[in-house]
Structure formats: structure tokens, C-alpha cells
Motif scaffolding. Sequence first.
Motif, PDB file in Angstrom:
ATOM      1  N   GLY A  35      49.381   4.596  37.873  1.00 34.36           N
ATOM      2  CA  GLY A  35      48.600   3.362  37.951  1.00 34.36           C
ATOM      3  C   GLY A  35      47.126   3.659  38.157  1.00 34.36           C
ATOM      4  O   GLY A  35      46.562   4.547  37.535  1.00 34.36           O
ATOM      5  N   GLY A  36      46.482   2.909  39.042  1.00 35.02           N
ATOM      6  CA  GLY A  36      45.053   3.054  39.265  1.00 35.02           C
ATOM      7  C   GLY A  36      44.392   1.700  39.158  1.00 35.02           C
ATOM      8  O   GLY A  36      45.046   0.660  39.079  1.00 35.02           O
ATOM      9  N   THR A  37      43.066   1.704  39.156  1.00 33.70           N
ATOM     10  CA  THR A  37      42.307   0.462  39.041  1.00 33.70           C
ATOM     11  C   THR A  37      41.378   0.554  37.849  1.00 33.70           C
ATOM     12  O   THR A  37      40.992   1.641  37.420  1.00 33.70           O
ATOM     13  N   SER A  38      41.007  -0.585  37.322  1.00 33.07           N
ATOM     14  CA  SER A  38      40.160  -0.623  36.127  1.00 33.07           C
ATOM     15  C   SER A  38      39.193  -1.784  36.232  1.00 33.07           C
ATOM     16  O   SER A  38      39.572  -2.933  36.061  1.00 33.07           O
ATOM     17  N   GLY A  39      37.939  -1.481  36.536  1.00 33.82           N
ATOM     18  CA  GLY A  39      36.904  -2.506  36.517  1.00 33.82           C
ATOM     19  C   GLY A  39      37.161  -3.652  37.483  1.00 33.82           C
ATOM     20  O   GLY A  39      38.185  -4.306  37.407  1.00 33.82           O
ATOM     21  N   VAL A  59      56.141   7.663  43.158  1.00 33.57           N
ATOM     22  CA  VAL A  59      55.392   8.913  42.943  1.00 33.57           C
ATOM     23  C   VAL A  59      53.908   8.595  42.826  1.00 33.57           C
ATOM     24  O   VAL A  59      53.510   7.693  42.070  1.00 33.57           O
ATOM     25  N   ARG A  60      53.090   9.335  43.557  1.00 32.71           N
ATOM     26  CA  ARG A  60      51.637   9.157  43.538  1.00 32.71           C
ATOM     27  C   ARG A  60      50.899  10.398  43.055  1.00 32.71           C
ATOM     28  O   ARG A  60      49.682  10.369  42.894  1.00 32.71           O
ATOM     29  N   ARG A  61      51.628  11.466  42.845  1.00 33.73           N
ATOM     30  CA  ARG A  61      51.016  12.717  42.382  1.00 33.73           C
ATOM     31  C   ARG A  61      51.920  13.291  41.303  1.00 33.73           C
ATOM     32  O   ARG A  61      53.131  13.402  41.499  1.00 33.73           O
ATOM     33  N   ILE A  62      51.342  13.672  40.190  1.00 29.78           N
ATOM     34  CA  ILE A  62      52.123  14.263  39.098  1.00 29.78           C
ATOM     35  C   ILE A  62      51.463  15.558  38.648  1.00 29.78           C
ATOM     36  O   ILE A  62      50.250  15.595  38.382  1.00 29.78           O
ATOM     37  N   ALA A  63      52.269  16.612  38.557  1.00 25.87           N
ATOM     38  CA  ALA A  63      51.858  17.877  37.957  1.00 25.87           C
ATOM     39  C   ALA A  63      52.528  17.982  36.594  1.00 25.87           C
ATOM     40  O   ALA A  63      53.734  17.775  36.471  1.00 25.87           O
ATOM     41  N   VAL A  64      51.747  18.290  35.583  1.00 27.09           N
ATOM     42  CA  VAL A  64      52.259  18.503  34.230  1.00 27.09           C
ATOM     43  C   VAL A  64      52.034  19.967  33.883  1.00 27.09           C
ATOM     44  O   VAL A  64      50.904  20.456  33.941  1.00 27.09           O
ATOM     45  N   LEU A  65      53.106  20.663  33.558  1.00 31.53           N
ATOM     46  CA  LEU A  65      53.027  22.084  33.203  1.00 31.53           C
ATOM     47  C   LEU A  65      53.414  22.244  31.743  1.00 31.53           C
ATOM     48  O   LEU A  65      54.515  21.853  31.339  1.00 31.53           O
ATOM     49  N   LEU A  66      52.514  22.816  30.948  1.00 31.51           N
ATOM     50  CA  LEU A  66      52.818  23.108  29.554  1.00 31.51           C
ATOM     51  C   LEU A  66      53.056  24.600  29.389  1.00 31.51           C
ATOM     52  O   LEU A  66      52.182  25.415  29.694  1.00 31.51           O
ATOM     53  N   LEU A  67      54.251  24.956  28.909  1.00 29.19           N
ATOM     54  CA  LEU A  67      54.645  26.338  28.676  1.00 29.19           C
ATOM     55  C   LEU A  67      54.515  26.628  27.188  1.00 29.19           C
ATOM     56  O   LEU A  67      55.348  26.199  26.386  1.00 29.19           O
ATOM     57  N   ASP A  68      53.490  27.341  26.816  1.00 33.64           N
ATOM     58  CA  ASP A  68      53.212  27.591  25.410  1.00 33.64           C
ATOM     59  C   ASP A  68      54.362  28.362  24.768  1.00 33.64           C
ATOM     60  O   ASP A  68      54.742  29.448  25.221  1.00 33.64           O
ATOM     61  N   GLY A  69      54.940  27.798  23.703  1.00 36.37           N
ATOM     62  CA  GLY A  69      55.931  28.504  22.910  1.00 36.37           C
ATOM     63  C   GLY A  69      57.369  28.408  23.370  1.00 36.37           C
ATOM     64  O   GLY A  69      58.253  28.949  22.703  1.00 36.37           O
ATOM     65  N   LEU A  70      57.634  27.732  24.484  1.00 36.15           N
ATOM     66  CA  LEU A  70      59.000  27.667  25.004  1.00 36.15           C
ATOM     67  C   LEU A  70      59.643  26.353  24.572  1.00 36.15           C
ATOM     68  O   LEU A  70      59.713  25.388  25.325  1.00 36.15           O
ATOM     69  N   GLY A  71      60.114  26.313  23.324  1.00 33.48           N
ATOM     70  CA  GLY A  71      60.696  25.109  22.778  1.00 33.48           C
ATOM     71  C   GLY A  71      62.114  24.857  23.255  1.00 33.48           C
ATOM     72  O   GLY A  71      62.744  25.689  23.923  1.00 33.48           O
ATOM     73  N   TRP A  72      62.643  23.698  22.909  1.00 35.79           N
ATOM     74  CA  TRP A  72      63.997  23.283  23.301  1.00 35.79           C
ATOM     75  C   TRP A  72      65.040  24.273  22.788  1.00 35.79           C
ATOM     76  O   TRP A  72      66.006  24.578  23.477  1.00 35.79           O
ATOM     77  N   ALA A 242      40.136   5.113  35.917  1.00 33.16           N
ATOM     78  CA  ALA A 242      41.056   4.249  36.665  1.00 33.16           C
ATOM     79  C   ALA A 242      41.246   4.706  38.107  1.00 33.16           C
ATOM     80  O   ALA A 242      42.121   4.197  38.809  1.00 33.16           O
ATOM     81  N   GLY A 243      40.449   5.681  38.544  1.00 36.77           N
ATOM     82  CA  GLY A 243      40.521   6.129  39.927  1.00 36.77           C
ATOM     83  C   GLY A 243      41.566   7.189  40.193  1.00 36.77           C
ATOM     84  O   GLY A 243      41.876   7.479  41.357  1.00 36.77           O
ATOM     85  N   VAL A 244      42.103   7.807  39.145  1.00 36.45           N
ATOM     86  CA  VAL A 244      43.068   8.904  39.314  1.00 36.45           C
ATOM     87  C   VAL A 244      42.299  10.220  39.305  1.00 36.45           C
ATOM     88  O   VAL A 244      41.510  10.485  38.392  1.00 36.45           O
ATOM     89  N   THR A 287      47.528  18.469  46.233  1.00 36.45           N
ATOM     90  CA  THR A 287      47.488  17.985  47.622  1.00 36.45           C
ATOM     91  C   THR A 287      46.079  17.793  48.154  1.00 36.45           C
ATOM     92  O   THR A 287      45.893  17.538  49.335  1.00 36.45           O
ATOM     93  N   ASP A 288      45.073  17.900  47.279  1.00 38.45           N
ATOM     94  CA  ASP A 288      43.683  17.835  47.732  1.00 38.45           C
ATOM     95  C   ASP A 288      43.297  16.467  48.283  1.00 38.45           C
ATOM     96  O   ASP A 288      42.544  16.379  49.241  1.00 38.45           O
ATOM     97  N   GLY A 289      43.744  15.397  47.647  1.00 35.74           N
ATOM     98  CA  GLY A 289      43.312  14.067  48.062  1.00 35.74           C
ATOM     99  C   GLY A 289      44.479  13.183  48.445  1.00 35.74           C
ATOM    100  O   GLY A 289      45.636  13.599  48.435  1.00 35.74           O
ATOM    101  N   ASP A 290      44.152  11.930  48.763  1.00 33.65           N
ATOM    102  CA  ASP A 290      45.179  10.978  49.177  1.00 33.65           C
ATOM    103  C   ASP A 290      45.535   9.977  48.088  1.00 33.65           C
ATOM    104  O   ASP A 290      46.576   9.317  48.166  1.00 33.65           O
ATOM    105  N   GLY A 291      44.674   9.835  47.079  1.00 36.29           N
ATOM    106  CA  GLY A 291      44.905   8.838  46.045  1.00 36.29           C
ATOM    107  C   GLY A 291      45.776   9.381  44.917  1.00 36.29           C
ATOM    108  O   GLY A 291      46.281  10.511  44.971  1.00 36.29           O
ATOM    109  N   PRO A 292      45.987   8.579  43.869  1.00 36.83           N
ATOM    110  CA  PRO A 292      46.769   9.034  42.727  1.00 36.83           C
ATOM    111  C   PRO A 292      46.135  10.269  42.092  1.00 36.83           C
ATOM    112  O   PRO A 292      44.919  10.327  41.915  1.00 36.83           O
ATOM    113  N   THR A 293      46.976  11.239  41.750  1.00 35.55           N
ATOM    114  CA  THR A 293      46.489  12.552  41.327  1.00 35.55           C
ATOM    115  C   THR A 293      47.276  13.037  40.128  1.00 35.55           C
ATOM    116  O   THR A 293      48.510  12.973  40.110  1.00 35.55           O
TER     117      THR A 293
END
Length: 478
Positions: A35-39, A59-72, A242-244, A287-293
Motif C-alpha cells: 500500500g502507501g499514500t498518494s498525494g 505484511v509491511r515489509r517485502i524482500a524480492v530476490l531474483l536468482l539469475d538463471g534458476l528457472g522452474w 507512495a511513501g514506500v 529492518t531499517d525503518g518502520d514504514g512499508p519497505t
Amino acid sequence: MTGPLGGADPFARVHPHYHGGSLADVLPSALAVLGGTSGAGRAARFTDPLGLTGPLTGVRRIAVLLLDGLGWYQLPVAAPYAPTLVDLAHRYGRPLTSGFPSTTPTSLVTLGTGATPGAHGVLGFRVNVPGTDRVLTHIDWPKAPVAGPGFPGGGPASPVGGHRPGATWPPTGAPEPTGAPELTGVEVPAGVEVPTGAEEPTGAEVLTGAEEQPRLAAAGEDEPDPRRWQPLPTRFEQAGAAGVTTTVVSRPELARTGLSLAAYRAEAHRGAADADALATEMLAALTDGDGPTLVYGYHPDVDRYGHRHGIDSPQWRDAVAVVDRLLARLVDGLPADAALLVTADHGQLDIPAQGRLDLDTDPRLRAGTRVIAGEARVRYLHTEPGARDDVRATWSELLGPDAWVVTREEAVEAGWFGPVPEAHLPRIGDLVATCLGTNVVVASVENPIEAGLVAYHGSCTATEMTIPLLTVRSPHRR
């Protein structure tokens, strides 16, 4: 999990599942969760094409990890060396598709923008710069000296010459971009569908194909300006508006390459020289901040060792084992209100020596062409005036039934790139030659490192196009 790991036919033709099942949908759904805020304090609205808001409620914090070349399709091969990875895939995984071509530059920008390749314009590994005979190699942008396979700390697909220290944007002497671009007044070519987000660009300036190149080179250099070549706002920019809080974690030398600027434009970059540092920096940023990350991490080694030594080689197994330890650390370190999304940019397949045609030893392949771009599995053929039909007939005969050789118009109409605006059309060849079996078209003189690889990708087969999405909530959640 939806379906078994891998699949029945690795050479089945797979069309990109744009708008609901592709790499382009990962960050939009992640931002829908955060989520977040907008204007004026209004709640930001982000679409959720992957349906993550329900499973990730709270959930307020999401980590996205991309593994190059490791397909299904590589996950069953990895199973003996990556028990954590395979367990997570069985419990929390499902297949998505990459965009087309299934190659690192296209996929990274597809992820970062949440847009299809036709819309963002990074339409292949190498593309012809419209109005010139030059070829832009997206992972070597701006141009830097080519280094060999042993180059320490190379970036995406480094065996074929990629991101390198010193290859940062802007080049020496070029004016420095100041800050992130505004989300209004962004130059968006006609026909581009702007990704839905907290703020959409307004007041777009339309560039035609004829006008595009002079404007792209506004910095006064031969290399196109990444912010003009890829004109869409990224999801990281939209998240920031949006404040993320947004952070990219990758090899230090990748921070200001042209490809990174085209794909990400996040608020912060943290350098991580290896998998251990990647885990440390991703968890610290989370874990650096308190808001959506939103924290994004990139790991290149499975792709690198697959290219050099082949899938299931000892070196590839070691790289997969390192990924397994990386995942174990990340999952164990997730804060209670966090989740981890794991995906990839493409898969790979080994190509035998007898499956290789060579542009530099068979003159029939270059006859009638002005520029040949793309990569070994997908070639873009820019033909001389009046030569297109003859070139198509020659390539079709030489490649045989294990390839498609189609016109640009046919490829676009079939939807392989998503909608392609007029300004981006010339980046695709007059002909698109796509290898469908265990075959490639290399250039042993022009690109000798690429010609000597073991595993390749880029085409539309299931083993190249199908990628994982693992959605893992913190084991410490209350």
C-alpha cells in the motif's frame, strides 16, 4: 504449489503470460500488499495481478530476490544440492513466465517497471540503435572493455561481457542526472501503456521513430541515455512516491550502470559482493525503518556457472548450494511482519557442439543483412532494402524445423513482446529468428566468449521461459 516442479516437455513453446502470470506482475502485486499514500494523504492503489494481498495480509515489509538463471525447470535438477530451495518451492511455489526474449536485460527491466518488453523498450540482449548501424549491448552499457570469463565480480551474464566496474552512467564528461525523475512529464512513446500505480505520468511527449535517436543521445555520448531509452517510471519510483522505502542490493559495480538505471531507480543501493553479503544487506535494509519497505536483491551466480560449465556441472551444483544457504538465512532473518518473494529472470538449457551455426564462418547467414543483433537463441536480422524475403528463406532453410523465422510484424501481432509503440519497433529486427531446439546461432569472431558457452537462453521454450515465484511469510510472525 501449482503443478509439479519442472514439467513434462522442456521444449514446449510457451507464450508469455502477461497481465496475470508473468515477471511483470511481481512488483505490482508486492506494492498492492504494502500500500502507501498518494498525494494529499490518499491511500495509494496498486493492482494485484498475482493475488498476493490475501495470503500476505498484515505484511509491511517485502524482500524480492531474483536468482539469475534458476528457472522452474532447473529446480528438479537443483534438488539434491538445494533442499531448502526445493522445500520452499514445493510448499510455496508456482510457475510464472518471463517476458520475451527470455534474457536478463529484458527481464530485469520487465520486473523493475512492471511493464511488458514492448512498452519499456529493452527488447533483447543486444539491439540495433535506430537510425544507426550500432548495436547496444544492454549489460555493457555504457561501453566498457570486454573482460574474460574469469572477470571478478562480473554482473548479469558476465561470461558474455556484462556490467563492469567503470561502466557507470553517465559516462565521464556527460552531465549527471539530478535525482529521480518526476512521475509527471515523463516522455512516453505513443502506444505505451503506462503501468498502473500510485502516480501515473501525465503530459507525455510522443517521440516518433525518426525523432527517437537524436533525443536518446541528449547526453552527447554514443550510448543512449537510460532514462530516455527506457522512458517508463519504474515501480521503485512509484513506490517511493507512495511513501514506500525502496532499496536495491546487488554487486557494488552495478549501482549506476545503464541497465540498473533503466530497470530500478530505487531510493538507495547497497553493495553486496557475494551471497553472504547479499543476505546481510537485504535483511538490514528490510529492518531499517518502520514504514512499508520494499527491498530487492539480485544474485547472478547460477546463471554464470550454467553458461560457463553447463547445467548440473559441479560448478553449477556449487552455485545452487550457495543459493540454498542464502535462502535459509533470508527466511530465518525475516521480521515478523515481512515476506520473501523469490523469482528468476529465465531458465537455461545446454547446447551441444553440433547444434551451433556460426555467423562468422557461414557467409550465407550474413548475406542481405545490414545489422544482426539479439543473441544466440534469438537473432534480430536487420536486412538490406529489398532483401528481407531472401534472408528469411535462407535462414529458414539453414535452421530447419527447429526454428521460427518471422517478420517483425508477425512477431508483434502474435503478442510476444506485448504492445510495441512505434518508437520501439525499429529496435526489433526486420526478421526475428528464434531457435526452438538444441540449436544456437553464434558469432565466433565478433562474440567469441558467447560462442564458447555451454548453456544458453533467450527463446520461448518452457525451460527458458518458465520461472518460479516462491511466496514465503516470516516464520516468526505472530
